[in-house]
Design a protein around this motif. Structure first.
Motif, PDB file in Angstrom:
ATOM      1  N   LEU A  10       0.828  -1.212   0.000  1.00 34.23           N
ATOM      2  CA  LEU A  10       0.000   0.000   0.000  1.00 34.23           C
ATOM      3  C   LEU A  10       0.861   1.260   0.000  1.00 34.23           C
ATOM      4  O   LEU A  10       0.631   2.178  -0.795  1.00 34.23           O
ATOM      5  N   ILE A  11       1.863   1.303   0.861  1.00 30.29           N
ATOM      6  CA  ILE A  11       2.727   2.484   0.931  1.00 30.29           C
ATOM      7  C   ILE A  11       3.482   2.669  -0.385  1.00 30.29           C
ATOM      8  O   ILE A  11       3.550   3.784  -0.923  1.00 30.29           O
ATOM      9  N   LEU A  12       4.046   1.583  -0.911  1.00 31.11           N
ATOM     10  CA  LEU A  12       4.755   1.681  -2.185  1.00 31.11           C
ATOM     11  C   LEU A  12       3.799   2.101  -3.302  1.00 31.11           C
ATOM     12  O   LEU A  12       4.146   2.914  -4.156  1.00 31.11           O
ATOM     13  N   GLY A  13       2.572   1.571  -3.281  1.00 27.14           N
ATOM     14  CA  GLY A  13       1.577   1.959  -4.277  1.00 27.14           C
ATOM     15  C   GLY A  13       1.257   3.440  -4.227  1.00 27.14           C
ATOM     16  O   GLY A  13       1.189   4.110  -5.266  1.00 27.14           O
ATOM     17  N   ILE A  14       1.112   3.978  -3.044  1.00 31.08           N
ATOM     18  CA  ILE A  14       0.820   5.408  -2.895  1.00 31.08           C
ATOM     19  C   ILE A  14       1.994   6.246  -3.393  1.00 31.08           C
ATOM     20  O   ILE A  14       1.812   7.235  -4.116  1.00 31.08           O
ATOM     21  N   ILE A  15       3.219   5.837  -3.031  1.00 26.31           N
ATOM     22  CA  ILE A  15       4.406   6.564  -3.482  1.00 26.31           C
ATOM     23  C   ILE A  15       4.514   6.498  -5.008  1.00 26.31           C
ATOM     24  O   ILE A  15       4.795   7.510  -5.663  1.00 26.31           O
ATOM     25  N   LEU A  16       4.287   5.321  -5.586  1.00 23.67           N
ATOM     26  CA  LEU A  16       4.347   5.184  -7.045  1.00 23.67           C
ATOM     27  C   LEU A  16       3.289   6.048  -7.729  1.00 23.67           C
ATOM     28  O   LEU A  16       3.547   6.614  -8.792  1.00 23.67           O
ATOM     29  N   LEU A  17       2.113   6.143  -7.129  1.00 18.39           N
ATOM     30  CA  LEU A  17       1.065   6.985  -7.703  1.00 18.39           C
ATOM     31  C   LEU A  17       1.484   8.456  -7.698  1.00 18.39           C
ATOM     32  O   LEU A  17       1.334   9.166  -8.704  1.00 18.39           O
ATOM     33  N   ILE A  18       2.027   8.916  -6.584  1.00 18.54           N
ATOM     34  CA  ILE A  18       2.489  10.304  -6.492  1.00 18.54           C
ATOM     35  C   ILE A  18       3.582  10.568  -7.525  1.00 18.54           C
ATOM     36  O   ILE A  18       3.531  11.552  -8.271  1.00 18.54           O
ATOM     37  N   ILE A  19       4.574   9.669  -7.592  1.00 16.27           N
ATOM     38  CA  ILE A  19       5.676   9.830  -8.544  1.00 16.27           C
ATOM     39  C   ILE A  19       5.152   9.749  -9.983  1.00 16.27           C
ATOM     40  O   ILE A  19       5.591  10.506 -10.856  1.00 16.27           O
ATOM     41  N   GLY A  20       4.219   8.836 -10.227  1.00 20.95           N
ATOM     42  CA  GLY A  20       3.671   8.683 -11.569  1.00 20.95           C
ATOM     43  C   GLY A  20       2.947   9.919 -12.050  1.00 20.95           C
ATOM     44  O   GLY A  20       3.166  10.393 -13.170  1.00 20.95           O
ATOM     45  N   VAL A  21       2.100  10.471 -11.209  1.00 24.59           N
ATOM     46  CA  VAL A  21       1.360  11.685 -11.594  1.00 24.59           C
ATOM     47  C   VAL A  21       2.321  12.870 -11.727  1.00 24.59           C
ATOM     48  O   VAL A  21       2.260  13.630 -12.700  1.00 24.59           O
ATOM     49  N   TRP A  22       3.221  13.006 -10.775  1.00 23.70           N
ATOM     50  CA  TRP A  22       4.202  14.093 -10.806  1.00 23.70           C
ATOM     51  C   TRP A  22       5.065  13.990 -12.073  1.00 23.70           C
ATOM     52  O   TRP A  22       5.353  14.978 -12.734  1.00 23.70           O
ATOM     53  N   GLY A  23       5.451  12.773 -12.419  1.00 21.93           N
ATOM     54  CA  GLY A  23       6.304  12.549 -13.584  1.00 21.93           C
ATOM     55  C   GLY A  23       5.641  12.843 -14.916  1.00 21.93           C
ATOM     56  O   GLY A  23       6.329  12.984 -15.933  1.00 21.93           O
ATOM     57  N   LEU A  24       4.329  12.931 -14.924  1.00 15.95           N
ATOM     58  CA  LEU A  24       3.645  13.319 -16.157  1.00 15.95           C
ATOM     59  C   LEU A  24       3.921  14.775 -16.519  1.00 15.95           C
ATOM     60  O   LEU A  24       3.745  15.184 -17.664  1.00 15.95           O
ATOM     61  N   PHE A  25       4.357  15.559 -15.521  1.00 21.52           N
ATOM     62  CA  PHE A  25       4.561  16.986 -15.724  1.00 21.52           C
ATOM     63  C   PHE A  25       6.016  17.420 -15.597  1.00 21.52           C
ATOM     64  O   PHE A  25       6.326  18.583 -15.841  1.00 21.52           O
TER      65      PHE A  25
END
Length: 119
Positions: A10-25
């Protein structure tokens, strides 16, 4: 005792989501190279991690992420494949040396949790 496997997923998933969305920009996040293709893969992995952390089984996700991290980390240091200017990982996913090291670290941690933590 909380389920360490699911909590890590869960923690890794949340971090990956933040990085993934941030990395789009952004093309660089705190020194780590990213691009939209890599960010989409992070978001996909994040969805699985969050699902596993909430409803699924942690060891399978942690083993998968662990081995993917190890493979990507090792590939990152192979000339013409890795993070050098002509490397495929650099060209396709903007993976730099810091990202390769991070993949290795996350891979090792995920595998230690997946194989060593018994619930």
């Amino acid at each position: 005792m909380a389920n360490v496997q699911k909590t890590f997923a869960l923690i890794l998933g949340i971090i990956l989501l933040i990085i993934g969305v941030w990395g789009l920009f952004q093309s660089n996040i705190l020194g780590f190279g990213v691009n939209p293709a890599q960010s989409i893969l992070h978001i996909i992995a994040a969805i699985f991690g969050i699902y596993v952390g909430m409803k699924g089984e942690g060891p399978g996700f942690n083993k998968s992420i662990g081995w993917i991290g190890i493979v990507l980390g090792v590939l990152g240091f192979i000339p013409s494949v890795g993070h050098e200017a002509e490397g495929l990982l650099m060209q396709w996913f903007n993976i730099n040396m810091q990202t390769s090291v991070l993949h290795l670290v996350i891979g090792v941690i995920a595998l230690v949790i997946a194989y060593a933590v018994k619930e």
